[in-house]
Design a protein around this motif. Structure first.
Motif, PDB file in Angstrom:
ATOM      1  N   GLY A 139       0.810  -1.204   0.000  1.00  0.00           N
ATOM      2  CA  GLY A 139       0.000   0.000   0.000  1.00  0.00           C
ATOM      3  C   GLY A 139       0.846   1.258   0.000  1.00  0.00           C
ATOM      4  N   SER A 140       0.226   2.368  -0.405  1.00  0.00           N
ATOM      5  CA  SER A 140       0.955   3.631  -0.507  1.00  0.00           C
ATOM      6  C   SER A 140       1.403   4.130   0.858  1.00  0.00           C
ATOM      7  N   GLN A 141       0.650   3.803   1.936  1.00  0.00           N
ATOM      8  CA  GLN A 141       1.049   4.241   3.272  1.00  0.00           C
ATOM      9  C   GLN A 141       2.365   3.598   3.699  1.00  0.00           C
ATOM     10  N   THR A 142       2.560   2.333   3.329  1.00  0.00           N
ATOM     11  CA  THR A 142       3.823   1.670   3.655  1.00  0.00           C
ATOM     12  C   THR A 142       4.970   2.291   2.865  1.00  0.00           C
ATOM     13  N   MET A 146       8.256   4.224   4.459  1.00  0.00           N
ATOM     14  CA  MET A 146       9.657   3.961   4.112  1.00  0.00           C
ATOM     15  C   MET A 146      10.414   5.267   3.887  1.00  0.00           C
ATOM     16  N   ILE A 147       9.790   6.201   3.155  1.00  0.00           N
ATOM     17  CA  ILE A 147      10.427   7.490   2.879  1.00  0.00           C
ATOM     18  C   ILE A 147      10.609   8.290   4.164  1.00  0.00           C
ATOM     19  N   LEU A 148       9.580   8.288   5.024  1.00  0.00           N
ATOM     20  CA  LEU A 148       9.664   9.039   6.274  1.00  0.00           C
ATOM     21  C   LEU A 148      10.775   8.498   7.160  1.00  0.00           C
ATOM     22  N   HIS A 149      10.903   7.164   7.241  1.00  0.00           N
ATOM     23  CA  HIS A 149      11.981   6.576   8.042  1.00  0.00           C
ATOM     24  C   HIS A 149      13.345   6.906   7.448  1.00  0.00           C
ATOM     25  N   LEU A 150      13.413   6.997   6.141  1.00  0.00           N
ATOM     26  CA  LEU A 150      14.672   7.347   5.487  1.00  0.00           C
ATOM     27  C   LEU A 150      15.090   8.772   5.859  1.00  0.00           C
ATOM     28  N   MET A 151      14.111   9.677   5.974  1.00  0.00           N
ATOM     29  CA  MET A 151      14.399  11.087   6.252  1.00  0.00           C
ATOM     30  C   MET A 151      14.555  11.380   7.736  1.00  0.00           C
ATOM     31  N   THR A 171      -5.166   8.968   8.296  1.00  0.00           N
ATOM     32  CA  THR A 171      -4.154   8.045   8.811  1.00  0.00           C
ATOM     33  C   THR A 171      -2.762   8.674   8.863  1.00  0.00           C
ATOM     34  N   LEU A 172      -2.605   9.858   8.307  1.00  0.00           N
ATOM     35  CA  LEU A 172      -1.277  10.440   8.134  1.00  0.00           C
ATOM     36  C   LEU A 172      -0.630  10.926   9.440  1.00  0.00           C
ATOM     37  N   GLY A 300      -1.888  -3.211  -1.679  1.00  0.00           N
ATOM     38  CA  GLY A 300      -0.828  -3.114  -2.682  1.00  0.00           C
ATOM     39  C   GLY A 300      -0.645  -1.678  -3.135  1.00  0.00           C
ATOM     40  N   GLY A 301       0.593  -1.262  -3.267  1.00  0.00           N
ATOM     41  CA  GLY A 301       0.874   0.092  -3.748  1.00  0.00           C
ATOM     42  C   GLY A 301       2.302   0.185  -4.242  1.00  0.00           C
TER      43      GLY A 301
END
Length: 469
Positions: A139-142, A146-151, A171-172, A300-301
């Protein structure tokens, strides 16, 4: 763990959701057990889940998945030939020829990544998308997580911040809490149809500096509105301030406002020239929960990562995602559907058209209805599946909510659920200023279901106003 104090502080800091979904489940269980209610079932229109609201799934998707799950159906000539060919191709791309195996790579099955890249290239008028820039996940939230954890880095005034629109996807905020990232709110202009305002972006950024380090801006496209001019302004803002642009584009297949059409951030980025197309870091998201597919439960995303430093991208690709194979199959069907020459094309196109028409007509119907109710007003929708009407609640109800220790819009939704069996989302989940109360409803539902929802809402709302004159 022997005490709460031993729980990860980041987890302890995640804001709690409202109890509305749990209350809806509890009431449904009571009905099942024979408890007498003034309604026969709970109707949940709080989330963008069309199948929960009884919208029919797309036949082609389910047929291909059925064959992949039970390959004996490859011999069943009653199924369209293109269904069996698609399933045969996909099974050949799976390890051991089975969807029960792990994904070929942790970032996605190569043929699915290739299909997604080709879809993006077609969508954007020939702007090239590379399969290696596509990361598939649950999904797009996952993907966003991933991007948020990277930053995410730093603490206090050095903690990573992300500019987030208010209202935002409900959910954000919790996702940012979980990632250890500071939410930097920027207000959308409700009186302008929830428009993005450049001066508001600049105000939000100035206010954030000194309490965190803003490194990205999140935006929804399509929004209400999100036109080329708005996209260009956001891109210039991101470029000037050195921000990563996070573009949620999960509802790109449901733009229905008059004279409106979807245009992606990536396409506009390229059409603005090399000054932007070679410098602005862009991550765009899409998923199976999109309106026409509505396969929310498959989780799925994907995201396309563009202009990111290869050394940074390498760390992103180290994350062991290993997305579910079935959801990848559905993604492949979403981006690579039947064409005019295929046996399934007529049925597929009719079903997609029905979904899009239903959404457009429902949005118009609900918009007019909500604005006709006293004490409520609503902005028109031009895309997506939600309406977000504003509530002008009686002072007595606001005072009652304060005494009960809940937000007034949560109390409104609780009472609506208990008295009429309709579950809406409370605006406080999406972010709102002070006593600026809203409710959230998904309008992608069978027309008869929507009419039932609106009738129950009218009964409750008018009774509420009579109760608090």
């Amino acid at each position: 763990m022997s005490s709460v104090q031993q729980v990860n502080p980041t987890v302890r800091g995640i804001r709690a959701p409202t109890s509305l979904q749990s209350l809806a489940a509890h009431i449904t269980e009571e009905i099942t057990q024979g408890v007498n209610k003034p309604f026969q079932q709970v109707i949940d229109v709080s989330s963008g889940d069309p199948h929960r609201a009884r919208m029919a799934p797309t036949s082609f998707v389910r047929q291909v998945m059925a064959v992949c799950l039970y390959p004996e159906l490859l011999k069943d000539n009653s199924l369209p030939l293109d269904v069996r060919q698609k399933a045969h191709m996909f099974l050949g791309a799976c390890c051991g020829g089975s969807v029960g195996s792990y994904s070929v790579t942790t970032l996605g099955i190569p043929c699915v990544q290739k299909s997604i890249a080709e879809f993006i290239t077609r969508r954007d008028g020939g702007v090239i998308s590379n399969p290696e820039d596509i990361i598939i996940s649950c999904g797009s939230q996952t993907c966003l997580s991933m991007i948020l954890h990277l930053m995410a880095s730093g603490e206090g005034d050095t903690q990573t911040g992300v500019l987030i629109p208010m209202p935002c996807p409900h959910t954000l905020p919790s996702l940012l809490d979980m990632s250890g990232v500071t939410l930097v709110p920027y207000q959308l202009m409700e009186d302008q149809g929830w428009a993005v305002d450049l001066h508001e972006l600049q105000r939000a950024l100035r206010k954030a500096k000194g309490r965190c380090e803003p490194r990205a801006i999140y935006t929804s496209n399509p929004g209400n509105p999100t036109d080329r001019k708005t996209i260009e302004e956001v891109i210039r803002f991101a470029a000037t301030e050195g921000l990563i642009l996070l573009a949620e584009e999960v509802y790109q297949d449901c733009v229905y406002g008059q004279g409106q059409e979807f245009i992606s951030y990536k396409r506009v980025l390229f059409e603005m020239g090399k000054e932007y197309s070679e410098t602005v870091e862009l991550v765009s998201f899409h998923c199976l929960s999109s309106a026409c597919m509505g396969e929310c439960g498959l989780r799925g995303g994907y995201m396309e990562v563009f202009n990111m430093d290869p050394a940074v991208n390498m760390y992103l690709k180290k994350v062991p995602v290993s997305p579910p194979v079935l959801s990848q199959l559905a993604l492949e069907v979403m981006v690579n559907p039947p064409t005019a020459e295929d046996p399934s094309y007529k049925t597929y196109s009719q079903e997609i058209l029905h979904s899009q028409t239903t959404l457009s007509q429902n949005a118009q119907r609900a918009f007019k209805f909500l604005n006709d109710l006293p004490g409520m007003n609503c902005q028109p929708a031009m895309g997506g599946v939600f309406l977000y009407p504003c509530l002008h609640l009686p002072p007595q109800m606001i005072e009652e909510a304060e005494m009960l220790g809940v937000e007034a819009d949560v109390l409104y939704c609780q009472r609506l659920l208990e008295e009429e069996g309709v579950c809406f989302g409370a605006g406080c989940e999406n972010g709102q200023e002070g006593q600026n109360y809203h409710i959230r409803l998904c309008v992608l539902a069978p027309p008869a279901t929507l009419e039932e929802v609106l009738a129950r809402l009218r009964s409750f709302h008018l009774h509420l106003l009579d109760r608090f004159p």
